[in-house]
Design a protein around this motif. Structure first.
Motif, short mmCIF file in Angstrom:
data_model
loop_
_atom_site.label_atom_id
_atom_site.label_comp_id
_atom_site.label_asym_id
_atom_site.label_seq_id
_atom_site.Cartn_x
_atom_site.Cartn_y
_atom_site.Cartn_z
N ASP A 248 1.20 -1.38 0.12
CA ASP A 248 0.07 0.05 -0.28
C ASP A 248 0.98 1.30 -0.25
OD1 ASP A 248 -1.60 1.75 0.61
OD2 ASP A 248 -2.78 1.40 2.22
N ARG A 249 0.91 1.49 -1.22
CA ARG A 249 1.87 2.75 -1.24
C ARG A 249 1.32 4.43 -0.53
NH1 ARG A 249 4.56 2.67 -7.43
NH2 ARG A 249 4.55 0.94 -7.78
N ALA A 250 0.54 4.67 -0.65
CA ALA A 250 -0.40 5.48 -0.41
C ALA A 250 -0.18 5.57 1.57
CB ALA A 250 -2.05 5.97 -0.48
N ALA A 251 -0.33 4.22 1.79
CA ALA A 251 -0.16 4.11 3.44
C ALA A 251 0.93 4.35 3.99
CB ALA A 251 -0.77 2.92 4.13
N VAL A 252 2.16 3.67 3.48
CA VAL A 252 3.32 4.17 3.68
C VAL A 252 3.70 4.98 3.51
CG1 VAL A 252 5.46 3.43 3.28
CG2 VAL A 252 4.11 1.57 3.51
N ALA A 253 3.63 6.06 2.26
CA ALA A 253 4.10 7.06 2.56
C ALA A 253 3.36 8.47 3.48
CB ALA A 253 3.49 7.39 0.52
N GLY A 254 2.18 7.67 3.77
CA GLY A 254 1.43 8.92 4.84
C GLY A 254 2.30 8.99 6.14
N ALA B 83 10.92 15.27 -0.75
CA ALA B 83 10.38 16.42 -0.96
C ALA B 83 8.55 16.16 -0.17
CB ALA B 83 10.32 17.62 -1.89
N ASP B 84 7.79 15.29 -0.48
CA ASP B 84 6.44 15.30 -0.32
C ASP B 84 6.03 13.58 -0.72
OD1 ASP B 84 5.93 14.75 -2.84
OD2 ASP B 84 5.89 17.25 -2.77
N ALA B 85 4.37 13.07 -0.52
CA ALA B 85 4.07 11.91 -0.41
C ALA B 85 4.15 11.36 -1.60
CB ALA B 85 3.15 11.61 -0.03
N ALA B 86 3.77 12.60 -2.94
CA ALA B 86 3.30 11.86 -3.81
C ALA B 86 4.64 11.60 -4.78
CB ALA B 86 2.98 13.41 -4.41
N PHE C 191 7.46 10.07 -2.84
CA PHE C 191 7.32 8.75 -2.16
C PHE C 191 7.13 7.92 -3.08
CE2 PHE C 191 7.37 5.46 0.41
CZ PHE C 191 8.70 5.20 1.13
N GLU C 192 5.00 8.14 -3.44
CA GLU C 192 4.90 6.76 -4.44
C GLU C 192 5.33 6.51 -5.23
OE1 GLU C 192 0.10 7.05 -3.98
OE2 GLU C 192 0.38 8.33 -2.21
N ARG C 193 5.82 7.58 -6.10
CA ARG C 193 6.60 7.73 -7.28
C ARG C 193 7.40 6.77 -7.76
NH1 ARG C 193 6.79 12.38 -8.54
NH2 ARG C 193 8.77 12.74 -8.26
N ASP C 194 8.37 6.74 -6.59
CA ASP C 194 9.94 5.43 -6.87
C ASP C 194 9.56 5.34 -5.57
OD1 ASP C 194 10.72 8.14 -8.10
OD2 ASP C 194 11.38 9.07 -6.47
N TYR C 195 8.29 4.57 -4.48
CA TYR C 195 8.14 3.49 -4.10
C TYR C 195 9.26 2.23 -4.45
CZ TYR C 195 5.78 0.57 -0.81
OH TYR C 195 5.60 -0.49 0.38
#
Length: 209
Positions: free
Chosen positions: A119-125, A143-146, A148-152
């Motif tokens: 769950d990328r969004a959950a981990v990024a949060g 820099a931000d959650a977006a 992070f999710e892109r490079d997850y």
């Protein structure tokens, strides 16, 4: 009388033929050696200073260099020292060194569940941005959650997924910087939300192989 008349012209002639004395003895050339000005050698100390009165250097040496102002030690954890910690005492150490152990356990558990589920969004949060990550062995900040999710997939590698899944909360390494998973692949720490630090936000501030 006749003899005097004969000798007088001779005496007058002799007196007139004597050389004249110098008009002024002061005008005569001096025979004393010329005066020479004494100059101090180039390396002589200046007046009023002792040769030993050299102000010592105040430059910091590598062993005594002061810390950089404004650096947050928890923002970039150093390698954990070799320190034996008994299994099962993580909660006690967190309470003693960091505060509310329940917050740390909640983030730890959420991280395990999110990574296990992909769950990328959950981990990024769970990250504190900008978060320090490791991509292909190079440390950098996201820099931000977006972002992070892109490079997850580059950050949360299969090896890291396995490490997080196998980590036990009770055996976490704990010090004043936070709690550490593995050999420093993941760090979780708290940030004070008020002046008295009565409230703190616990997040992941470092992740990656």
């Amino acid at each position: 009388m006749r003899l005097i008349k004969i000798l007088l012209p001779t005496l007058l002639l002799a007196a007139c033929s004597q050389p004249a004395p110098p008009a002024d003895e002061a005008a005569a050339p001096s025979t004393s050696p010329p005066a020479t000005a004494t100059t101090a050698p180039e390396d002589a100390p200046q007046a009023g200073l002792s040769p030993d009165a050299v102000e010592p250097s105040t430059a910091a040496t590598p062993d005594t260099a002061p810390p950089v102002a404004g650096t947050d030690p928890a923002a970039a954890p150093v390698a954990a020292p070799v320190e034996a910690q008994a299994d099962g005492d993580a909660r006690e150490r967190i309470t003693k060194l960091l505060g509310d152990a329940d917050q740390y356990e909640a983030v730890f558990t959420a991280l395990q569940r999110g990574v296990a589920a992909g769950d990328r969004a959950a981990v990024a949060g769970l990250m504190r941005y900008p978060v320090r990550v490791s991509i292909a062995g190079k440390s950098q900040k996201v820099a931000d959650a977006a972002a992070f999710e892109r490079d997850y997939d580059k950050i949360v590698t299969p090896a890291l997924v396995k490490l997080i899944a196998e980590q036990k909360f009770d055996s976490l390494f704990v010090n004043w910087q936070g709690v550490m998973l593995g050999q420093g692949e993941v760090w979780i720490n708290g940030k004070c939300l008020d002046k008295d630090c009565a409230k703190a936000e616990v997040k992941v501030n470092n992740i990656g192989e």
